[in-house]
Write a protein that holds these residues in place. Structure first.
Motif, PDB file in Angstrom:
ATOM      1  N   ALA A   1       0.939  -1.216  -0.073  1.00 30.93           N
ATOM      2  CA  ALA A   1      -0.042  -0.071  -0.138  1.00 30.93           C
ATOM      3  C   ALA A   1       0.932   1.290  -0.089  1.00 30.93           C
ATOM      4  CB  ALA A   1      -0.728  -0.109   1.285  1.00 30.93           C
TER       5      ALA A   1
ATOM      6  N   GLN B   1      -7.382   4.243   1.444  1.00 36.19           N
ATOM      7  CA  GLN B   1      -7.308   4.286  -0.040  1.00 36.19           C
ATOM      8  C   GLN B   1      -6.348   3.471  -0.725  1.00 36.19           C
ATOM      9  OE1 GLN B   1      -6.831   8.587  -1.037  1.00 36.19           O
ATOM     10  NE2 GLN B   1      -8.661   9.240   0.535  1.00 36.19           N
ATOM     11  N   ALA B   2      -5.184   3.171  -0.456  1.00 40.50           N
ATOM     12  CA  ALA B   2      -4.288   2.431  -1.087  1.00 40.50           C
ATOM     13  C   ALA B   2      -5.010   1.049  -0.919  1.00 40.50           C
ATOM     14  CB  ALA B   2      -2.869   2.344  -0.486  1.00 40.50           C
TER      15      ALA B   2
ATOM     16  N   SER C   1       5.095   8.313  -1.796  1.00 38.77           N
ATOM     17  CA  SER C   1       4.688   8.104  -0.267  1.00 38.77           C
ATOM     18  C   SER C   1       6.365   8.059   0.306  1.00 38.77           C
ATOM     19  CB  SER C   1       4.229   7.053   0.268  1.00 38.77           C
ATOM     20  OG  SER C   1       4.629   5.613  -0.491  1.00 38.77           O
TER      21      SER C   1
ATOM     22  N   LYS D   1      -5.042   7.678   3.566  1.00 38.86           N
ATOM     23  CA  LYS D   1      -4.001   7.582   2.458  1.00 38.86           C
ATOM     24  C   LYS D   1      -3.910   5.857   2.452  1.00 38.86           C
ATOM     25  CE  LYS D   1      -1.501  11.702   2.005  1.00 38.86           C
ATOM     26  NZ  LYS D   1      -0.147  12.048   1.702  1.00 38.86           N
TER      27      LYS D   1
ATOM     28  N   GLY E   1       0.656   1.877  -3.514  1.00 35.65           N
ATOM     29  CA  GLY E   1      -0.570   2.485  -3.646  1.00 35.65           C
ATOM     30  C   GLY E   1      -0.640   4.054  -3.411  1.00 35.65           C
ATOM     31  N   ILE E   2       0.378   4.441  -2.736  1.00 36.96           N
ATOM     32  CA  ILE E   2       0.460   6.125  -2.439  1.00 36.96           C
ATOM     33  C   ILE E   2       1.370   6.403  -3.280  1.00 36.96           C
ATOM     34  CG2 ILE E   2       0.682   7.561  -0.454  1.00 36.96           C
ATOM     35  CD1 ILE E   2      -0.012   5.413   1.556  1.00 36.96           C
ATOM     36  N   ARG E   3       1.146   7.393  -4.062  1.00 39.52           N
ATOM     37  CA  ARG E   3       2.093   7.881  -4.731  1.00 39.52           C
ATOM     38  C   ARG E   3       3.079   8.878  -4.075  1.00 39.52           C
ATOM     39  NH1 ARG E   3       0.691  12.148 -10.026  1.00 39.52           N
ATOM     40  NH2 ARG E   3       2.594  12.240 -11.087  1.00 39.52           N
TER      41      ARG E   3
ATOM     42  N   GLN F   1      -7.581   0.347  -3.338  1.00 38.09           N
ATOM     43  CA  GLN F   1      -7.020   0.120  -4.687  1.00 38.09           C
ATOM     44  C   GLN F   1      -6.566  -1.032  -4.925  1.00 38.09           C
ATOM     45  OE1 GLN F   1      -4.304   3.396  -5.409  1.00 38.09           O
ATOM     46  NE2 GLN F   1      -5.957   5.109  -5.286  1.00 38.09           N
TER      47      GLN F   1
END
Length: 335
Positions: A29, A290-291, A37, A287, A33-35, A294
């Motif tokens: 994640a 959300q990841a 991060s 965050k 998943g987190i740009r 996704q």
């Protein structure tokens, strides 16, 4: 086999599986998943904590079952394996301390923070946490252990042929080391520092929220929510690990022999902490939440695609078979 030991082993296996799956999901994640991060120090330290929790499931939990007197190992190997458990615990403590220091610096020196907390320095701090964890966790290898008494007992009992005694954690790790060095020095001291840092963080945020304009309050509220989530991780760590250390204190001070089975709840609670953290991240940090969503969407989409491809392949195969049969039957009826 003792039925209580069977229940304990089954629970340990379930905790190990939860640790591995949950913390792999955390690493995926954060890293995927987190740009961008990994440009943020907090998420780098969260990855470090997740790796430590993952290794608890891979190494610490199996070792806890092995170091329960069921396997006969040489004192050297027994001591080494026991120290691995200490290293992973220390890595979790130092990762939590790094997170607390990062949030404190971010709030109190915001202008200098970006220049100070570069990606290179962040990963250097992560490396330092793990190096210190190894140095502190492997301290018993350098002499503060029960190795001498254990080897003397084993040689006295087996003068003609050396037989390795059953390996247990407290047979090789000194209780004074666990209480004075590990608990008070390596666990309680960092926990007190982290508690003071979070008190300062919440006190400062509360004051700024009262004085700030409505535009700035949204950012401060997000900061407070993240600080609450990270403080909850800290509270859960303390709640899960302190009971086991208190049992060690009681054992050392009272000089009463405690059966290994009485340690089972404390050991299970300490290991369960590594499985709880991914759940906390999912419910408390937007965050990461959300990841998670996704990743699950991609996983389910791939499953549906694979299922759809197999369904299409089966239909094509059946159509070809039907067409072949039709041609074959047609060839027979033609004069």
């Amino acid at each position: 086999i003792d039925s209580l030991w069977v229940v304990y082993t089954v629970l340990e296996v379930l905790i190990a599986v939860a640790c591995c799956l949950g913390n792999v999901l955390v690493v995926c994640a954060v890293c995927v998943g987190i740009r961008d991060s990994l440009r943020e120090p907090t998420f780098c330290f969260l990855v470090s904590l997740a790796v430590a929790d993952f290794l608890v499931g891979v190494a610490a939990v199996p070792l806890a079952v092995v170091l329960d007197g069921w396997v006969s190992l040489t004192p050297d190997l027994c001591l080494l394996l026991s120290c691995v458990v200490l290293v992973l615990t220390q890595a979790s403590v130092l990762s939590l301390l790094a997170i607390a220091v990062d949030r404190y610096l971010r709030l109190h020196i915001p202008l200098r923070y970006k220049a100070l907390a570069t990606q290179r320095r962040t990963w250097l701090a992560v490396s330092l946490c793990w190096i210190l964890s190894c140095l502190l966790g492997f301290t018993p290898l350098f002499g503060w252990n029960n190795y001498s008494s254990l080897t003397s007992d084993s040689t006295n009992t087996s003068s003609s042929s050396f037989i390795s005694p059953p390996c247990t954690f407290l047979s090789v790790i000194s209780l004074p080391f666990m209480v004075y060095f590990n608990f008070l020095g390596c666990v309680m001291a960092p926990l007190l520092v982290m508690t003071l840092l979070y008190v300062r963080i919440f006190w400062s945020l509360q004051g700024r929220l009262k004085e700030s304009c409505p535009q700035a309050q949204a950012s401060l509220l997000r900061e407070r929510r993240l600080a609450c989530s990270l403080a909850l991780v800290l509270i859960l760590f303390a709640s899960c690990w302190i009971p086991l250390h208190l049992m060690n204190c009681l054992l050392m001070l009272s000089k009463i022999t405690i059966l290994t089975r009485s340690y089972f709840p404390g050991i299970l609670l300490s290991h369960a902490n590594s499985a709880i953290n991914p759940v906390v991240y999912a419910y408390r940090i937007p965050k990461i939440q959300q990841a998670y969503s996704q990743i699950w969407r991609r996983f389910l989409l791939r499953l549906n695609c694979c299922h759809g491809d197999k369904h299409v392949e089966r239909s094509i195969t059946s159509n070809r078979a039907t067409h072949t049969e039709t041609r074959g039957s047609g060839g027979k009826t033609t004069p």
